[in-house]
Design a protein around this motif. Sequence first.
Motif, PDB file in Angstrom:
ATOM      1  N   ASN A  77     -47.838 -26.916  17.049  1.00 24.68           N
ATOM      2  CA  ASN A  77     -47.459 -28.316  17.246  1.00 24.68           C
ATOM      3  C   ASN A  77     -46.227 -28.386  18.134  1.00 24.68           C
ATOM      4  O   ASN A  77     -45.104 -28.193  17.677  1.00 24.68           O
ATOM      5  CB  ASN A  77     -47.199 -28.968  15.882  1.00 24.68           C
ATOM      6  CG  ASN A  77     -47.052 -30.475  15.995  1.00 24.68           C
ATOM      7  OD1 ASN A  77     -46.853 -31.025  17.076  1.00 24.68           O
ATOM      8  ND2 ASN A  77     -47.157 -31.154  14.865  1.00 24.68           N
ATOM      9  N   SER A  80     -43.722 -31.128  16.973  1.00 21.58           N
ATOM     10  CA  SER A  80     -43.527 -31.268  15.531  1.00 21.58           C
ATOM     11  C   SER A  80     -42.138 -31.797  15.199  1.00 21.58           C
ATOM     12  O   SER A  80     -41.140 -31.368  15.793  1.00 21.58           O
ATOM     13  CB  SER A  80     -43.724 -29.910  14.846  1.00 21.58           C
ATOM     14  OG  SER A  80     -43.386 -29.990  13.473  1.00 21.58           O
ATOM     15  N   PRO A  81     -42.035 -32.719  14.235  1.00 24.74           N
ATOM     16  CA  PRO A  81     -40.714 -33.176  13.795  1.00 24.74           C
ATOM     17  C   PRO A  81     -39.942 -32.077  13.068  1.00 24.74           C
ATOM     18  O   PRO A  81     -38.720 -32.167  12.918  1.00 24.74           O
ATOM     19  CB  PRO A  81     -41.033 -34.338  12.854  1.00 24.74           C
ATOM     20  CG  PRO A  81     -42.417 -34.056  12.362  1.00 24.74           C
ATOM     21  CD  PRO A  81     -43.121 -33.397  13.511  1.00 24.74           C
ATOM     22  N   ASN A  82     -40.663 -31.052  12.638  1.00 25.77           N
ATOM     23  CA  ASN A  82     -40.046 -29.888  12.010  1.00 25.77           C
ATOM     24  C   ASN A  82     -39.635 -28.922  13.121  1.00 25.77           C
ATOM     25  O   ASN A  82     -40.460 -28.198  13.673  1.00 25.77           O
ATOM     26  CB  ASN A  82     -41.038 -29.227  11.050  1.00 25.77           C
ATOM     27  CG  ASN A  82     -40.453 -28.041  10.309  1.00 25.77           C
ATOM     28  OD1 ASN A  82     -39.593 -27.338  10.825  1.00 25.77           O
ATOM     29  ND2 ASN A  82     -40.924 -27.816   9.102  1.00 25.77           N
ATOM     30  N   LEU A  83     -38.367 -28.925  13.466  1.00 22.12           N
ATOM     31  CA  LEU A  83     -37.905 -28.151  14.623  1.00 22.12           C
ATOM     32  C   LEU A  83     -38.063 -26.649  14.429  1.00 22.12           C
ATOM     33  O   LEU A  83     -38.284 -25.911  15.391  1.00 22.12           O
ATOM     34  CB  LEU A  83     -36.441 -28.495  14.927  1.00 22.12           C
ATOM     35  CG  LEU A  83     -36.179 -29.942  15.353  1.00 22.12           C
ATOM     36  CD1 LEU A  83     -34.708 -30.141  15.722  1.00 22.12           C
ATOM     37  CD2 LEU A  83     -37.068 -30.355  16.513  1.00 22.12           C
ATOM     38  N   GLU A  84     -37.971 -26.197  13.184  1.00 22.99           N
ATOM     39  CA  GLU A  84     -38.179 -24.774  12.915  1.00 22.99           C
ATOM     40  C   GLU A  84     -39.630 -24.385  13.222  1.00 22.99           C
ATOM     41  O   GLU A  84     -39.887 -23.349  13.838  1.00 22.99           O
ATOM     42  CB  GLU A  84     -37.844 -24.450  11.458  1.00 22.99           C
ATOM     43  CG  GLU A  84     -37.993 -22.967  11.122  1.00 22.99           C
ATOM     44  CD  GLU A  84     -37.634 -22.655   9.677  1.00 22.99           C
ATOM     45  OE1 GLU A  84     -37.698 -21.463   9.303  1.00 22.99           O
ATOM     46  OE2 GLU A  84     -37.302 -23.591   8.920  1.00 22.99           O
ATOM     47  N   GLU A  85     -40.562 -25.232  12.794  1.00 14.50           N
ATOM     48  CA  GLU A  85     -41.980 -24.993  13.077  1.00 14.50           C
ATOM     49  C   GLU A  85     -42.224 -24.989  14.587  1.00 14.50           C
ATOM     50  O   GLU A  85     -42.952 -24.151  15.114  1.00 14.50           O
ATOM     51  CB  GLU A  85     -42.830 -26.077  12.414  1.00 14.50           C
ATOM     52  CG  GLU A  85     -44.326 -25.944  12.718  1.00 14.50           C
ATOM     53  CD  GLU A  85     -45.132 -27.142  12.233  1.00 14.50           C
ATOM     54  OE1 GLU A  85     -46.325 -27.217  12.582  1.00 14.50           O
ATOM     55  OE2 GLU A  85     -44.579 -28.010  11.523  1.00 14.50           O
ATOM     56  N   ARG A  86     -41.596 -25.921  15.269  1.00 16.32           N
ATOM     57  CA  ARG A  86     -41.764 -26.019  16.721  1.00 16.32           C
ATOM     58  C   ARG A  86     -41.238 -24.764  17.413  1.00 16.32           C
ATOM     59  O   ARG A  86     -41.881 -24.198  18.293  1.00 16.32           O
ATOM     60  CB  ARG A  86     -41.025 -27.264  17.235  1.00 16.32           C
ATOM     61  CG  ARG A  86     -41.399 -27.668  18.649  1.00 16.32           C
ATOM     62  CD  ARG A  86     -40.469 -28.732  19.206  1.00 16.32           C
ATOM     63  NE  ARG A  86     -40.462 -29.976  18.449  1.00 16.32           N
ATOM     64  CZ  ARG A  86     -39.738 -31.037  18.792  1.00 16.32           C
ATOM     65  NH1 ARG A  86     -38.946 -30.978  19.872  1.00 16.32           N
ATOM     66  NH2 ARG A  86     -39.774 -32.150  18.066  1.00 16.32           N
ATOM     67  N   ASN A 116     -46.669 -36.168  13.741  1.00 15.10           N
ATOM     68  CA  ASN A 116     -46.975 -35.947  12.330  1.00 15.10           C
ATOM     69  C   ASN A 116     -47.214 -34.456  12.121  1.00 15.10           C
ATOM     70  O   ASN A 116     -47.971 -33.841  12.877  1.00 15.10           O
ATOM     71  CB  ASN A 116     -48.216 -36.731  11.905  1.00 15.10           C
ATOM     72  CG  ASN A 116     -48.011 -38.237  11.972  1.00 15.10           C
ATOM     73  OD1 ASN A 116     -46.881 -38.717  11.969  1.00 15.10           O
ATOM     74  ND2 ASN A 116     -49.101 -38.976  12.032  1.00 15.10           N
ATOM     75  N   GLU A 117     -46.622 -33.893  11.100  1.00 16.15           N
ATOM     76  CA  GLU A 117     -46.747 -32.454  10.868  1.00 16.15           C
ATOM     77  C   GLU A 117     -48.175 -32.018  10.594  1.00 16.15           C
ATOM     78  O   GLU A 117     -48.551 -30.874  10.879  1.00 16.15           O
ATOM     79  CB  GLU A 117     -45.838 -32.012   9.714  1.00 16.15           C
ATOM     80  CG  GLU A 117     -44.358 -31.972  10.093  1.00 16.15           C
ATOM     81  CD  GLU A 117     -43.513 -31.277   9.042  1.00 16.15           C
ATOM     82  OE1 GLU A 117     -43.763 -30.088   8.765  1.00 16.15           O
ATOM     83  OE2 GLU A 117     -42.611 -31.934   8.484  1.00 16.15           O
ATOM     84  N   ASP A 118     -48.997 -32.930  10.051  1.00 15.60           N
ATOM     85  CA  ASP A 118     -50.383 -32.568   9.762  1.00 15.60           C
ATOM     86  C   ASP A 118     -51.292 -32.738  10.980  1.00 15.60           C
ATOM     87  O   ASP A 118     -52.513 -32.614  10.877  1.00 15.60           O
ATOM     88  CB  ASP A 118     -50.917 -33.371   8.573  1.00 15.60           C
ATOM     89  CG  ASP A 118     -50.994 -34.878   8.866  1.00 15.60           C
ATOM     90  OD1 ASP A 118     -50.609 -35.312   9.970  1.00 15.60           O
ATOM     91  OD2 ASP A 118     -51.464 -35.622   7.975  1.00 15.60           O
TER      92      ASP A 118
END
Length: 275
Positions: A77, A80-86, A116-118
């Motif tokens: 993603n 992604s709003p989750n910067l760690e995931e990004r 959205n993370e999903d």
Amino acid sequence: MIGVRGHDLGIFTIESIDELIKKIKFYNYTHIQLVLWKSFSDIDENLNNLTNEKIDIISSKFKANNIDISVLGAYYNMISPNLEERTNGFNRFEKMLKLANKLGGSFVATETGSFNEDMSFNKENHSLEAFNIVSNSTKNLIKTAEKSDSFVGIEGVYTLSIWDIDTLKKLCTECNSKYLRFIFDPVNLINENNYLDQDNLIISFFETFGSFIEIVHFKDFIIKNNKVIRVPPGKGLLNYSLLIKIMKQLNLRGIIEEINESEMSEAIDFLNTLI
């Protein structure tokens, strides 16, 4: 011409890679889209335990059986709003670009993601902010691809942040690199408002991107309750006669995806009637 996603054939280990190859050959697939951590349970999703030994086994086994790794999947993603995931996804993609040729491939691909993370639709996915994040990430990935002699692959999806021919074209213009290529998945770009104009979409995509198209994804769709529902190739409304005709002219290959193994033989038979 016909390939498959490895993880649609099951989950294996490096030790049982021969079982994966046996299935690929059973269906007469000639190439594969390989997502390492989805096909092999003993490779973690951040590739921390991807050793040179494992790379050599994967590369040599596919080469010995004349199976081409046409796509190395590194989907993540990008917005992604989750910067760690990004960040983790970006780093993994970079690593795949650097390892691509050792693995026996050169084309590493992803969709572009959602706020959205999903990965569900968010109206802001189609915003300039979303485009700029994807554009900047893609430019940085291209720098790695240039050094590694590999290619960055982007797949457009209507519900995500690179969502139609215009945004793909804009990305192509901004990046301005021969190291950027595309996956064409017609069904991913079709929605309840444009499906009746699908012929124009198919023709326009091929005319716009031509030699920058690396692979085509094979699936189909129906419209139910004013929504696009995905189904196996030949079971829906996609104009496969037109799609395959142009693919043959451009010498492009396709990958069956999002299909149960029990449905593969029928889908392959359908495609072979057109090839």
